[in-house]
Design a protein around this motif. Structure first.
Motif, short mmCIF file in Angstrom:
data_model
loop_
_atom_site.label_atom_id
_atom_site.label_comp_id
_atom_site.label_asym_id
_atom_site.label_seq_id
_atom_site.Cartn_x
_atom_site.Cartn_y
_atom_site.Cartn_z
N TYR A 95 0.82 -1.21 0.00
CA TYR A 95 0.00 0.00 0.00
C TYR A 95 0.86 1.26 0.00
O TYR A 95 1.99 1.26 0.49
N ASP A 96 0.28 2.35 -0.48
CA ASP A 96 0.85 3.67 -0.23
C ASP A 96 0.69 4.00 1.26
O ASP A 96 -0.18 3.43 1.95
N GLY A 118 -7.93 3.25 -7.28
CA GLY A 118 -6.94 2.99 -8.31
C GLY A 118 -5.68 2.33 -7.77
O GLY A 118 -5.50 2.17 -6.56
N TYR A 119 -4.80 1.98 -8.68
CA TYR A 119 -3.55 1.33 -8.30
C TYR A 119 -2.44 1.71 -9.28
O TYR A 119 -2.69 2.23 -10.37
N SER A 120 -1.21 1.44 -8.86
CA SER A 120 -0.05 1.63 -9.73
C SER A 120 0.46 0.25 -10.15
O SER A 120 0.70 -0.61 -9.30
N GLU A 121 0.58 0.04 -11.43
CA GLU A 121 1.09 -1.22 -11.96
C GLU A 121 2.60 -1.08 -12.14
O GLU A 121 3.08 -0.33 -12.97
N ILE A 122 3.35 -1.82 -11.32
CA ILE A 122 4.79 -1.64 -11.24
C ILE A 122 5.51 -2.82 -11.88
O ILE A 122 5.32 -3.98 -11.49
N ASP A 204 -11.17 8.33 -6.99
CA ASP A 204 -10.30 8.77 -8.08
C ASP A 204 -8.87 8.99 -7.57
O ASP A 204 -8.35 10.10 -7.61
N MET A 205 -8.23 7.90 -7.10
CA MET A 205 -6.86 8.02 -6.60
C MET A 205 -6.21 6.64 -6.58
O MET A 205 -6.87 5.61 -6.40
N SER A 206 -4.90 6.63 -6.76
CA SER A 206 -4.11 5.39 -6.77
C SER A 206 -3.51 5.17 -5.39
O SER A 206 -2.76 6.00 -4.89
N LEU A 207 -3.83 4.02 -4.77
CA LEU A 207 -3.40 3.76 -3.39
C LEU A 207 -2.70 2.41 -3.22
O LEU A 207 -2.11 2.15 -2.18
N TYR A 208 -2.77 1.56 -4.23
CA TYR A 208 -2.26 0.18 -4.14
C TYR A 208 -1.16 0.02 -5.17
O TYR A 208 -1.25 0.53 -6.30
#
Length: 339
Positions: A95-96, A118-122, A204-208
């Motif tokens: 998580y962030d 949302g999430y970030s794909e890393i 509307d935010m990326s947290l994962y």
């Protein structure tokens, strides 16, 4: 707001990523949490790492179980969850820092049944933010279902780890992950949740942080066509039931059937992959499965596919296997040559 939140983390041979994962939860700015680590029979040092966290932080609980798969591990976590809300976190992700606080701000203000964020794909060389653009308002069930029709966001709505669920909805309706499925169980689980969740917010935010570089417990191999069809059918069946329950199916039948068409194309792609390791007799058996999925109406609706695939599916529908297999071999050899 000080409502308890349960975070369920299935663990299998995750010694390289587990510390970062669990620390990302324990170091959250929101502290009223229950962390449930379900060790699914790991044979590396994951079990010891889990036990260490439990000894050093009273918010951590560990369950050790015989290897039974990620669905069984998550189901054990659901059974043990005591928080008003629950989330699922994969052991190679994290998580962030302020993720839970931000999610609860949405939930606390609006008392919704489900928050999707949302999430970030890393990957090794990139970080891509994936966020469904929304006005952050609470959606009714009907409004939400219409948003899910966008097939480009199928993964976003199918996975369990970018969602905060109201625990009561899951437990009162006996919603669990189907442990007999090794693919698609997430989508079926969420479709069952969508049947009962009435107030949903798309944050509307990326947290994962979804890490795609690690090969772990959730990695998939190509499946036999019969297994893949059973998965697609279960997903499609549960998806249709939600729309029918809301009297939306007739209005959106074409959009829903387009999803069915894409599943058939997915089977065809999977079939081509499997042809490299199968005899023609087995291949023909798999083609019959695809053909049985293509009734005349749906075959006529295949408008948004390339002409070669449409011709192939028409030939499969009418059992012209002796023509289909050589064409597929040509396609496979061309791709192998290009790659």
């Amino acid at each position: 707001m000080n409502k308890k939140v349960s975070i369920i983390i299935p663990v299998y041979n995750s010694e390289d990523t587990l510390k970062q994962c669990v620390n990302s939860v324990l170091q959250q700015t929101y502290q009223n949490i229950q962390v449930i680590l379900v060790d699914d029979g790991s044979n590396d040092s994951s079990a010891e790492i889990c036990d260490h966290f439990a000894k050093t932080d009273k918010r951590v609980e560990v369950i050790h179980m015989k290897n039974s798969g990620v669905s069984s591990a998550r189901n054990i976590g659901i059974k043990c969850a005591t928080g008003e809300y629950m989330l699922f976190l994969d052991s190679d992700d994290y998580y962030d820092e302020c993720a839970l606080e931000k999610i609860l701000n949405f939930n606390g203000a609006k008392e919704v049944d489900l928050v999707i964020f949302g999430y970030s794909e890393i990957s090794e060389n990139s970080c891509k933010r994936v966020i469904f653009q929304s006005d952050d308002k609470v959606c009714s069930k009907k409004e939400f279902l219409i948003k899910t029709l966008d097939i480009n966001w199928e993964m976003y709505f199918n996975v369990p780890w970018n969602k905060m669920y109201k625990t009561r909805i899951i437990k009162e309706n006996n919603i669990i992950f189907d442990s007999s499925m090794t693919l698609g169980e997430d989508a079926v689980f969420n479709n069952n949740v969508y049947m009962y969740a009435n107030r949903i917010v798309l944050a509307d935010m990326s947290l994962y942080n979804y890490v795609t570089t690690n090969e772990g417990s959730l990695s998939r191999n190509k499946k036999p066509t019969i297994d893949l069809w059973e998965v697609y059918y279960r997903i499609f069946e549960t998806y249709v039931l939600i729309f029918k329950a809301q009297n939306l199916y007739e209005k959106y039948e074409n959009e829903i059937n387009f999803r069915y068409q894409l599943y058939i194309l997915g089977m065809l792609k999977n079939f081509q992959y499997n042809m490299l390791n199968k005899r023609n007799r087995e291949s023909i058996s798999d083609l019959r499965i695809i053909g049985n999925c293509l009734d005349k109406k749906r075959l006529g609706q295949l408008l948004n596919v390339d002409i070669t695939s449409k011709i192939l599916l028409t030939l499969i529908r009418y059992s012209q296997y002796k023509v289909v297999i050589p064409i597929l071999w040509i396609r496979i050899k061309k791709r192998l040559y290009i790659n």
